[in-house]
Design an enzyme around this catalytic site. Structure first.
Site, PDB file in Angstrom:
ATOM      1  N   THR A   1       9.642  -1.632  41.189  1.00 35.06           N
ATOM      2  CA  THR A   1       9.723  -3.299  40.994  1.00 35.06           C
ATOM      3  C   THR A   1      10.382  -3.555  40.024  1.00 35.06           C
ATOM      4  O   THR A   1      10.889  -4.816  39.819  1.00 35.06           O
ATOM      5  CB  THR A   1       7.994  -3.502  40.719  1.00 35.06           C
ATOM      6  OG1 THR A   1       7.435  -3.231  42.070  1.00 35.06           O
ATOM      7  CG2 THR A   1       7.881  -4.982  40.377  1.00 35.06           C
TER       8      THR A   1
ATOM      9  N   TYR B   1       8.426  -9.744  47.038  1.00 31.80           N
ATOM     10  CA  TYR B   1       9.782  -9.265  46.705  1.00 31.80           C
ATOM     11  C   TYR B   1      10.415  -8.119  47.121  1.00 31.80           C
ATOM     12  O   TYR B   1       9.513  -7.398  47.802  1.00 31.80           O
ATOM     13  CB  TYR B   1       9.792  -9.240  45.126  1.00 31.80           C
ATOM     14  CG  TYR B   1       8.972  -7.925  44.634  1.00 31.80           C
ATOM     15  CD1 TYR B   1       7.560  -8.162  44.347  1.00 31.80           C
ATOM     16  CD2 TYR B   1       9.522  -6.624  44.485  1.00 31.80           C
ATOM     17  CE1 TYR B   1       6.846  -6.981  44.285  1.00 31.80           C
ATOM     18  CE2 TYR B   1       8.663  -5.720  44.124  1.00 31.80           C
ATOM     19  CZ  TYR B   1       7.317  -5.843  43.958  1.00 31.80           C
ATOM     20  OH  TYR B   1       6.232  -4.894  43.684  1.00 31.80           O
TER      21      TYR B   1
ATOM     22  N   THR C   1       5.796   1.859  39.941  1.00 37.14           N
ATOM     23  CA  THR C   1       4.367   2.107  39.318  1.00 37.14           C
ATOM     24  C   THR C   1       3.390   3.032  40.031  1.00 37.14           C
ATOM     25  O   THR C   1       2.430   3.490  39.584  1.00 37.14           O
ATOM     26  CB  THR C   1       3.552   0.991  38.777  1.00 37.14           C
ATOM     27  OG1 THR C   1       3.504  -0.006  39.631  1.00 37.14           O
ATOM     28  CG2 THR C   1       4.516   0.166  37.489  1.00 37.14           C
ATOM     29  N   ASP C   2       3.666   2.826  41.509  1.00 38.21           N
ATOM     30  CA  ASP C   2       2.650   3.411  42.478  1.00 38.21           C
ATOM     31  C   ASP C   2       2.358   5.101  42.351  1.00 38.21           C
ATOM     32  O   ASP C   2       1.254   5.390  42.205  1.00 38.21           O
ATOM     33  CB  ASP C   2       3.196   3.201  43.956  1.00 38.21           C
ATOM     34  CG  ASP C   2       2.756   1.548  44.345  1.00 38.21           C
ATOM     35  OD1 ASP C   2       2.440   0.705  43.369  1.00 38.21           O
ATOM     36  OD2 ASP C   2       3.283   1.330  45.382  1.00 38.21           O
TER      37      ASP C   2
ATOM     38  N   LYS D   1      -2.679   4.625  37.331  1.00 35.84           N
ATOM     39  CA  LYS D   1      -2.641   3.325  37.795  1.00 35.84           C
ATOM     40  C   LYS D   1      -4.106   2.653  38.170  1.00 35.84           C
ATOM     41  O   LYS D   1      -4.690   3.659  38.820  1.00 35.84           O
ATOM     42  CB  LYS D   1      -1.838   3.037  38.885  1.00 35.84           C
ATOM     43  CG  LYS D   1      -1.494   1.546  39.087  1.00 35.84           C
ATOM     44  CD  LYS D   1      -0.486   1.457  40.203  1.00 35.84           C
ATOM     45  CE  LYS D   1       0.052  -0.168  40.276  1.00 35.84           C
ATOM     46  NZ  LYS D   1       1.237  -0.208  41.159  1.00 35.84           N
TER      47      LYS D   1
ATOM     48  N   GLU E   1     -22.811  22.973  41.592  1.00 39.93           N
ATOM     49  CA  GLU E   1     -23.664  22.663  42.615  1.00 39.93           C
ATOM     50  C   GLU E   1     -22.942  23.380  44.027  1.00 39.93           C
ATOM     51  O   GLU E   1     -23.360  23.627  45.016  1.00 39.93           O
ATOM     52  CB  GLU E   1     -23.895  21.323  43.185  1.00 39.93           C
ATOM     53  CG  GLU E   1     -24.796  20.534  42.178  1.00 39.93           C
ATOM     54  CD  GLU E   1     -25.116  19.041  42.728  1.00 39.93           C
ATOM     55  OE1 GLU E   1     -25.733  18.960  43.758  1.00 39.93           O
ATOM     56  OE2 GLU E   1     -24.599  18.165  42.234  1.00 39.93           O
TER      57      GLU E   1
HETATM   58  N1  ASP Z   1       5.487  -0.237  44.997  1.00 40.06           N
HETATM   59  C1  ASP Z   1       6.147  -0.483  43.882  1.00 40.06           C
HETATM   60  C2  ASP Z   1       6.633   0.931  43.703  1.00 40.06           C
HETATM   61  O1  ASP Z   1       5.878   1.697  43.189  1.00 40.06           O
HETATM   62  C3  ASP Z   1       5.284  -1.084  42.707  1.00 40.06           C
HETATM   63  C4  ASP Z   1       5.830  -1.134  41.434  1.00 40.06           C
HETATM   64  O2  ASP Z   1       7.076  -0.645  41.065  1.00 40.06           O
HETATM   65  O3  ASP Z   1       5.157  -1.761  40.425  1.00 40.06           O
HETATM   66  O4  ASP Z   1       7.890   1.183  43.598  1.00 40.06           O
END
Ligand code: ASP
Length: 356
Positions: free
Chosen positions: A40, A53, A119-120, A192, A313
């Site tokens: 992103t 986007y 970020t994923d 995340k 356990e």
């Molecule tokens: N879907 C995007 C990615 O991980 C989300 C992001 O970058 O925040 O490439």
């Protein structure tokens, strides 16, 4: 001498001195390599207020040009390593990124590396690099939750802060770091934690390592686990990595997903169990059978924090199960993927899981 020349001479001398001192300052700036992979932070939307986007559209040179203030704090160069959304990243991509970063840190002219990334799955790439980049130089992952076209976009400041962090002497030897939203995390524990909020990252066991505020770095914590320079994992010769699957436990679970993983060729299974890494007896029987077929089984937890403890356990010793300690299932998968390039022996795997 003509007296009217004096002010001009003084002005000229002053200018030369100023240019020289700016040059001297520039010479002192850290050299940071920005390695772009998409996400992103490289996204473009149709308007400032639409949530949709296209990710991974903006190339590294444009990313750098969009934050001209970076040239005040570092001498940067860019490299486009990948151009993809991080939900598309594969273990082979980890190898590509890892090898590119290893090449960058081996260069005497590079003081630190920033990796722009979606970020994923940023946490997985970060931990992979944490385990495979044998260097004390700062390696910092950064991304954004909003594309640059959005209202209140977070990418520019995040990138500026990441460059500041990668150039900070106190970031050396801390393992791979991740920064978003003014906060610095270590690669091992970061996760995340929110699908859309710019303050998405958290470290549920260890807490954040520090902050970067408008380029001002403050680090409070050091990672306690072995990493980077001390890591035993070498990726230079690797072209692929073993298949490791994650399975998620739930009430009323049954054996068929474990069986499917084994049939499809998994060399390792990370089981995200309930509670302290527990599972239904049907799952236990299927995992025991997987062990008979030499599939490595690591017990992790779907809970989100805390340690999975050996022989609590579940009789780990009886089956040759390994516990993930306090690694999340996705981090345990990264470590198991690398560990299986060296050994499939449960006791040795357990040592690795307690070390890294
Ligand atoms: N879907 C995007 C990615 O991980 C989300 C992001 O970058 O925040 O490439």
């Amino acid at each position: 001498m003509n007296v009217s020349l004096f002010p001009r001479l003084a002005l000229f001398t002053g200018c030369v001195a100023l240019v020289l001192s700016i040059d001297a300052l520039a010479a002192d700036l850290p050299s940071i390599k920005i390695m772009a992979t998409g996400g992103t932070i490289a996204g473009r939307g149709a308007s400032a207020t639409e949530a949709g986007y296209e990710a991974s559209e903006v190339a590294v040179d444009e990313l750098i040009q969009n934050v001209p203030e970076i040239s005040d704090i570092a001498d940067v160069s860019g490299e486009q390593v990948l151009q993809t959304s991080s939900q598309h990243i594969t273990p082979e991509d980890w190898l590509t990124i890892g090898k590119a970063v290893n090449q960058a840190v081996a260069d005497d002219g590079v003081d630190g590396v920033v990796i722009t990334h979606g970020t994923d799955t940023m946490e997985e790439t970060a931990y992979f690099l944490h385990l495979t980049v044998p260097s004390d130089k700062p390696v910092v992952l950064v991304g954004s939750m909003r594309p640059g076209t959005a209202m209140s976009a977070d990418g520019a400041m995040n990138l500026f802060n990441a460059v500041a962090l990668a150039g900070a002497p106190e970031a050396r030897g801390k393992g791979v770091l991740l920064t978003l939203n003014e906060t610095v995390f270590g690669a091992r524990d970061v996760t995340k934690g929110n699908t859309t909020n710019p303050a998405t990252f958290e470290a549920r066991n260890a807490g954040p390592m520090g902050s970067v505020f408008f380029g001002e770095v403050n680090l409070y914590e050091a990672p306690i686990q072995a990493h980077t320079a001390e890591s035993e994992f070498k990726i230079d010769e690797l072209e692929s990595l073993p298949q490791v699957d994650i399975l998620y436990g739930y009430a009323g679970d049954s054996s068929h997903l474990v069986e499917a993983a084994v049939t499809s060729g998994a060399e390792g299974i990370v089981f995200a169990g309930v509670g302290n890494g527990n599972f239904h007896p049907e799952v236990e029987a299927a995992l025991a059978k997987a062990r008979e077929e030499e599939v490595a089984v690591v017990r992790s937890a779907r809970v989100g924090s805390g340690h999975v403890t050996l022989d609590a356990e579940v009789d780990d010793e009886k089956y040759g199960f390994v516990v993930a300690d306090d690694l999340s299932p996705q981090k345990a998968r990264v470590l198991l993927t690398l560990a299986l390039t060296e050994t499939s022996e449960p006791a040795r795997l357990q040592e690795i899981f307690f070390k890294y």
